[in-house]
Every structure is written in structure tokens, then in C-alpha cells.
Write a protein that holds these residues in place. Structure first.
Motif, PDB file in Angstrom:
ATOM      1  N   SER A 184      -2.871   8.287   6.525  1.00 64.80           N
ATOM      2  CA  SER A 184      -1.257   7.876   6.427  1.00 64.80           C
ATOM      3  C   SER A 184       0.131   8.769   6.489  1.00 64.80           C
ATOM      4  O   SER A 184       0.799   8.188   6.355  1.00 64.80           O
ATOM      5  CB  SER A 184      -1.468   6.787   5.672  1.00 64.80           C
ATOM      6  N   THR A 185      -0.693  10.050   5.160  1.00 59.63           N
ATOM      7  CA  THR A 185       0.538  10.918   5.043  1.00 59.63           C
ATOM      8  C   THR A 185       1.555  11.307   7.011  1.00 59.63           C
ATOM      9  O   THR A 185       2.841  11.056   6.330  1.00 59.63           O
ATOM     10  CB  THR A 185       0.494  12.238   4.762  1.00 59.63           C
ATOM     11  N   SER A 241       0.056   4.841  -4.418  1.00 59.27           N
ATOM     12  CA  SER A 241      -0.759   4.023  -3.997  1.00 59.27           C
ATOM     13  C   SER A 241      -1.326   3.613  -5.390  1.00 59.27           C
ATOM     14  O   SER A 241      -1.886   4.138  -6.208  1.00 59.27           O
ATOM     15  CB  SER A 241      -1.934   5.049  -3.399  1.00 59.27           C
ATOM     16  N   THR A 264      -5.061  15.775   4.559  1.00 55.22           N
ATOM     17  CA  THR A 264      -4.222  14.841   3.397  1.00 55.22           C
ATOM     18  C   THR A 264      -4.564  13.562   4.300  1.00 55.22           C
ATOM     19  O   THR A 264      -5.277  14.007   5.470  1.00 55.22           O
ATOM     20  CB  THR A 264      -2.420  14.998   3.894  1.00 55.22           C
ATOM     21  N   PHE A 265      -4.497  12.416   3.350  1.00 50.92           N
ATOM     22  CA  PHE A 265      -4.854  11.054   3.971  1.00 50.92           C
ATOM     23  C   PHE A 265      -4.279  11.385   5.063  1.00 50.92           C
ATOM     24  O   PHE A 265      -2.980  11.770   5.706  1.00 50.92           O
ATOM     25  CB  PHE A 265      -4.755  10.133   3.174  1.00 50.92           C
ATOM     26  N   TYR A 304     -11.139  15.076   2.776  1.00 53.98           N
ATOM     27  CA  TYR A 304     -10.584  15.512   4.197  1.00 53.98           C
ATOM     28  C   TYR A 304     -10.366  15.929   5.599  1.00 53.98           C
ATOM     29  O   TYR A 304     -10.980  17.129   5.583  1.00 53.98           O
ATOM     30  CB  TYR A 304      -8.697  14.903   3.890  1.00 53.98           C
ATOM     31  N   HIS A 310      -4.239   1.864  -4.435  1.00 55.63           N
ATOM     32  CA  HIS A 310      -6.278   1.604  -3.582  1.00 55.63           C
ATOM     33  C   HIS A 310      -7.097   1.478  -4.970  1.00 55.63           C
ATOM     34  O   HIS A 310      -6.657   2.514  -6.137  1.00 55.63           O
ATOM     35  CB  HIS A 310      -6.342   2.452  -2.930  1.00 55.63           C
ATOM     36  N   SER A 314       0.888  -1.480  -0.483  1.00 54.94           N
ATOM     37  CA  SER A 314       0.441   0.066   0.273  1.00 54.94           C
ATOM     38  C   SER A 314       0.786   1.396  -0.533  1.00 54.94           C
ATOM     39  O   SER A 314       2.188   1.071   0.444  1.00 54.94           O
ATOM     40  CB  SER A 314      -0.748   0.117   1.306  1.00 54.94           C
ATOM     41  N   CYS A 315       0.097   2.093  -0.398  1.00 49.12           N
ATOM     42  CA  CYS A 315       0.808   3.643  -0.169  1.00 49.12           C
ATOM     43  C   CYS A 315       1.412   3.952   1.401  1.00 49.12           C
ATOM     44  O   CYS A 315       1.884   4.459   1.601  1.00 49.12           O
ATOM     45  CB  CYS A 315       0.132   4.780  -1.044  1.00 49.12           C
ATOM     46  N   THR A 316       0.574   3.310   2.304  1.00 50.83           N
ATOM     47  CA  THR A 316       0.582   3.493   3.965  1.00 50.83           C
ATOM     48  C   THR A 316       2.387   3.024   3.758  1.00 50.83           C
ATOM     49  O   THR A 316       2.187   3.655   4.319  1.00 50.83           O
ATOM     50  CB  THR A 316      -0.149   2.848   4.680  1.00 50.83           C
ATOM     51  N   LYS A 371      -8.287   5.140  -7.251  1.00 49.40           N
ATOM     52  CA  LYS A 371      -6.965   5.748  -7.542  1.00 49.40           C
ATOM     53  C   LYS A 371      -7.002   5.423  -9.311  1.00 49.40           C
ATOM     54  O   LYS A 371      -7.649   4.671  -9.343  1.00 49.40           O
ATOM     55  CB  LYS A 371      -5.477   5.301  -6.878  1.00 49.40           C
ATOM     56  N   ASP A 373       4.728  12.151  -0.889  1.00 51.38           N
ATOM     57  CA  ASP A 373       3.550  11.394  -0.759  1.00 51.38           C
ATOM     58  C   ASP A 373       2.651  11.992  -1.882  1.00 51.38           C
ATOM     59  O   ASP A 373       1.710  12.995  -2.026  1.00 51.38           O
ATOM     60  CB  ASP A 373       2.449  11.266   0.252  1.00 51.38           C
ATOM     61  N   ALA A 415       0.297   9.893  -3.788  1.00 47.62           N
ATOM     62  CA  ALA A 415      -0.644   9.003  -4.536  1.00 47.62           C
ATOM     63  C   ALA A 415      -2.018   9.393  -4.940  1.00 47.62           C
ATOM     64  O   ALA A 415      -2.506   8.774  -6.046  1.00 47.62           O
ATOM     65  CB  ALA A 415      -1.814   9.064  -3.627  1.00 47.62           C
ATOM     66  N   HIS A 416      -1.670  10.353  -5.199  1.00 53.37           N
ATOM     67  CA  HIS A 416      -2.809  11.306  -6.642  1.00 53.37           C
ATOM     68  C   HIS A 416      -2.388  11.626  -8.183  1.00 53.37           C
ATOM     69  O   HIS A 416      -2.897  11.923  -8.673  1.00 53.37           O
ATOM     70  CB  HIS A 416      -3.405  12.797  -6.287  1.00 53.37           C
ATOM     71  N   VAL A 457       1.736  16.344  -0.293  1.00 47.45           N
ATOM     72  CA  VAL A 457       0.747  15.685  -1.063  1.00 47.45           C
ATOM     73  C   VAL A 457       0.679  16.381  -2.251  1.00 47.45           C
ATOM     74  O   VAL A 457       0.314  18.000  -2.098  1.00 47.45           O
ATOM     75  CB  VAL A 457       0.154  15.891   0.288  1.00 47.45           C
ATOM     76  N   GLY A 491      -2.720  -1.335  -3.061  1.00 46.42           N
ATOM     77  CA  GLY A 491      -1.374  -1.903  -2.934  1.00 46.42           C
ATOM     78  C   GLY A 491      -0.128  -0.349  -3.565  1.00 46.42           C
ATOM     79  O   GLY A 491      -1.168   0.458  -3.271  1.00 46.42           O
TER      80      GLY A 491
HETATM   81  C1  LIG Z   1      -4.763   7.348  -1.062  1.00 45.33           C
HETATM   82  C2  LIG Z   1      -3.647   7.699  -0.360  1.00 45.33           C
HETATM   83  C3  LIG Z   1      -2.462   7.728   0.419  1.00 45.33           C
HETATM   84  C4  LIG Z   1      -3.231   6.164   1.505  1.00 45.33           C
HETATM   85  O1  LIG Z   1      -2.992   4.708   0.289  1.00 45.33           O
HETATM   86  P1  LIG Z   1      -3.160   3.598   0.515  1.00 45.33           P
HETATM   87  O2  LIG Z   1      -2.276   2.997  -0.223  1.00 45.33           O
HETATM   88  O3  LIG Z   1      -4.364   2.911   1.135  1.00 45.33           O
HETATM   89  O4  LIG Z   1      -2.707   2.766   1.857  1.00 45.33           O
HETATM   90  C5  LIG Z   1      -1.995   8.107   0.917  1.00 45.33           C
HETATM   91  N1  LIG Z   1      -1.640   9.389   1.327  1.00 45.33           N
HETATM   92  C6  LIG Z   1      -3.181   9.985   0.082  1.00 45.33           C
HETATM   93  C7  LIG Z   1      -2.875  11.622  -0.169  1.00 45.33           C
HETATM   94  C8  LIG Z   1      -4.202   9.296  -0.664  1.00 45.33           C
HETATM   95  O5  LIG Z   1      -4.557  10.179  -1.407  1.00 45.33           O
END
Ligand SMILES: *Cc1c(COP(=O)(O)O)cnc(C)c1O
Length: 378
Positions: A85-86, A178, A82-83, A322, A180, A56-58, A183, A154, A156-157, A128, A190
Motif C-alpha cells: 500500500s505504501t 494503521s 515495505t507493504f 516484506y 489494523h 485504513s492506512c491504505t 498494529k 507511512d 503504520a509501525h 516508512v 482502521g
Molecule cells: C499495515 C501497514 C499498512 C497498511 O495498513 P492498513 O491499515 O491495513 O491499510 C501500510 N503500510 C505499512 C508500513 C504497514 O505496516
């Protein structure tokens, strides 16, 4: 009338053939041929020294936290918008979070406040690229260099987006992706760690393989593998990599589909937005975005709630995003305070994301747009 979903995970076509191929090969654990193909595509398409698939991105963020060797009391700056996990990935390994507010236009970390948040304990800033629109990387990289702190993206986007012609994910020492299902490119769950500083590569491979030097063993560089460092199990199964491989191969088509969806909203909602004090996304001319999402900013929380309810009454699923991390329960426990990030706190109340997925067709979008146009801000 059918419900219009907010997201609908896309399948290109070859995913299941690739998964069957992986099974036929008899290699379903990590780092088989499909993982290698994904690594190569990410390295070539993004232009990074090393890509490592993660679960995962996490988990990619956790790997970057481990690679920084954080000491208790070390500070990590993150945007409050942000999410979880960041920042959670860094807090998990002992970091103290420092919350930065965001810019009014791109909703990215406000680089003009960055310097005021840096202390002798600051180790990293995690940026992010919200909605896949690049942060102000020239200013951020300059500040980081002058204060000797590392930048982690980060991303992810922002896969395949650029800032001043350069790919997002290539600015920081590391970047995380990410895959997920929500995405642009996805395999359910993933992620990936992208590495731009070659000094981190060997240790990243070890951390990803439970703290063992198994990657070197498989390359024939050592004759047995053993426990050499801390680590965890961050590599995905070949089944996920096989699915992802088909998606990455089709990335140009996927991006083109999303670009169409984004521009259709943008063109057709412009007049309504102007008449109703609704703010549309702002993309600076030097940023090529990734078409990750389409959002609107309603004038107030009350308008946003009424807007989501109006769409819901017409079986259209729109969602907010968020909540400010500085004002969250855990954020406050870690030193955050409500009121600390006023732009984040306002935008969090105002923002709504419209249904957005690769196969969203113009007819369905027309239904959404007509429904939106019936909504008047008074
Ligand atoms: C989706 C997302 C994550 C987490 O991604 P995972 O793959 O679900 O762990 C982290 N940071 C941002 C900005 C996200 O949009």
C-alpha cells in the motif's frame, strides 16, 4: 502444548461499552462523538495540526495521493522494503514508483541514495519507519527541502515513537497510521491521516467525505452541502471509532506492555544471537522506538527457512515479512528490476518476526526463547 500465535489482538476493556454507547446515541455513521475523541487524542498525543480517522492506512495513503494532485508521469520514491500500500496508493492515481534501497542497520530507506533517485518529475518521498524506528529524518527533510519535494510518512509501525525527541508523524506534510489488528493500537481495520500543513486540511475533509463540503456544513460554515471536488468514502463507522477510542485512551499501558515483551526477547536472545551469527534489531540512541515488532536476521534464506520450520515443529508461529517491491510482478511492470535494491533483497530473505503481542507473558516467552536456543546455525 498450545500453539503460540504470531499475533493476538488485544482488547483493553471499555471497547464494548463505548460501542453500546454509540448505538444508544443513535449515531453509528462516521464523525460522531467517538471519532471526535479519537481525533483529539491523536492530535494531542502526536502533536499534529489535524488528525482524520480513515477506514485504513491504505485509504489514508490514497487521500495523501489525491491531496498531492499527481499528474501522469509524476514520480514517488518509496523504500522497496515495505507493504504494498505504501506505493500502490500513489500508483492508483497515476504515479510512477521509484524504488529506494534500505539501510543495513535500521532497515529504513537509505537516505544516502535518495538524491540519486530524484528527477525533475519527483513529487514525493514516502518514508516508512520500519519496526517503529525513525528514519534519518534530518537528512531526508534537508534533501526534500532542497529539491522541493514533499515527504509523507507511512507511520503504520511508528505511532508514539520519536526521532531526536520529536514524534514520528510530525515531520512530513502528512503521515498515515494503521489501526489494523496487527498494529500496536487497533480496531480490526482502521487508519488515520495526520496533517502537518494546514493548507491541506479543508481539502482533506472534502476528499474524505465523497468530494462534498459536508464537514463545513456540519460546522455551520455553509448552509447546504454539495459536490465540490473529487473524493471517496474514507471515514470509518462510529462502532470502529468507539473501539479505537478505548485503545487510544490506554496507549501508555499498551506501549509499556509491548516494551516489556521487546526487552525480554532482546536480553534473553543476545548470547544465542552472538554465537549463531544472528543479527538483532538495531535502534540508534536518538530513536525511541514504538515496540511494534521483534525481528531477527538469520545468515541466509536456508537458515531462515529451517528456523521457521523448527519453531513451527514446536507449535510456535514465526513469520517472514516484506518481499522486495522492485522485484515483484507489478513492481517490474512499473519499471523495477531485480537486483536494484540489494540490501532489501538480502534482508527480505533473512528476516523473521517472532510472536509479538501485548499479552505475551514471560512464561510463554520463555518457551519461545528456549526453543530458539536449541536452534544452532552451522
Ligand atoms: C499495515 C501497514 C499498512 C497498511 O495498513 P492498513 O491499515 O491495513 O491499510 C501500510 N503500510 C505499512 C508500513 C504497514 O505496516
Amino acid at each position: 502444548m498450545d500453539l503460540i500465535r504470531f499475533n493476538s489482538p488485544y482488547v483493553v476493556g471499555p471497547e464494548f461499552d463505548y460501542m453500546r454507547e454509540a448505538a444508544a446515541d443513535g449515531h453509528l455513521s462516521g464523525d460522531g462523538q467517538f471519532t471526535k475523541r479519537c481525533h483529539k487524542m491523536l492530535e494531542q498525543k502526536v502533536g499534529v495540526d489535524k488528525a482524520l480517522l480513515t477506514t485504513s492506512c491504505t485509504h489514508a495513503l490514497e487521500m495523501s495521493a489525491l491531496l498531492l494532485d499527481l499528474q501522469p508521469g509524476d514520480e514517488v520514491i518509496v523504500p522497496s522494503f515495505t507493504f504494498v500500500s505504501t506505493i500502490n496508493a500513489f500508483v492508483l492515481f497515476g504515479a510512477k514508483p521509484v524504488f529506494a534501497d534500505i539501510r543495513e542497520d535500521t532497515l529504513n530507506i537509505d537516505e544516502r541514495t535518495l538524491e540519486s533517485l530524484i528527477t525533475p518529475r519527483t513529487r514525493a518521498v514516502v518514508v516508512v519507519h520500519y519496526a517503529g524506528v525513525g528514519c534519518e529524518m534530518d537528512a531526508i527533510m534537508d534533501i526534500a527541502r532542497r529539491h522541493n519535494i514533499v515527504v509523507i510518512e507511512d507511520n503504520a509501525h511508528g505511532l508514539f515513537a520519536t526521532y531526536k525527541g520529536r514524534n514520528l508523524g510530525t515531520f512530513g506534510v502528512m503521515a498515515t497510521q494503521s489501526f489494523h489488528e496487527t498494529k500496536n493500537i487497533q480496531c480490526g481495520e482502521g487508519g488515520a491521516l495526520l496533517i502537518n500543513d494546514t493548507n491541506f486540511i479543508e481539502r482533506a475533509e472534502i476528499i474524505r467525505e465523497k468530494g462534498t463540503n459536508r464537514s463545513r456544513f456540519f460546522r455551520g460554515q455553509v448552509d447546504k452541502y454539495t459536490w465540490v471536488d473529487v473524493g471517496s468514502s474514507y471515514l470509518p463507522s462510529e462502532l470502529n471509532a468507539a473501539f479505537l477510542c478505548a485503545q487510544l485512551e490506554a496507549s501508555d499501558d499498551i506501549q509499556a506492555m509491548r516494551q516489556r515483551v521487546w526487552h525480554y526477547y532482546s536480553q534473553n536472545l543476545q548470547d544465542w544471537a552472538a554465537d549463531n551469527e544472528v543479527r538483532m534489531p538495531i535502534v540508534p540512541p536518538y530513536c525511541e522506538q514504538s515496540y511494534h515488532m521483534f525481528y531477527l536476521l538469520l545468515p541466509t534464506l536456508e537458515h531462515r527457512t529451517a528456523f521457521i520450520d523448527h519453531l513451527s515443529d514446536h507449535k510456535i508461529k514465526a513469520v517472514f515479512h516484506y518481499l522486495p517491491l522492485n522485484a515483484s510482478q507489478k513492481g517490474q511492470e512499473m519499471g523495477g528490476e531485480p537486483g536494484q535494491c540489494p540490501v532489501t533483497e538480502r534482508v527480505s530473505d533473512q528476516l523473521v518476526r517472532l510472536p509479538f503481542y501485548n499479552t505475551l507473558d514471560a512464561t510463554t516467552q520463555d518457551r519461545i526463547i528456549e526453543c530458539i536456543q536449541q536452534f544452532k546455525v552451522s
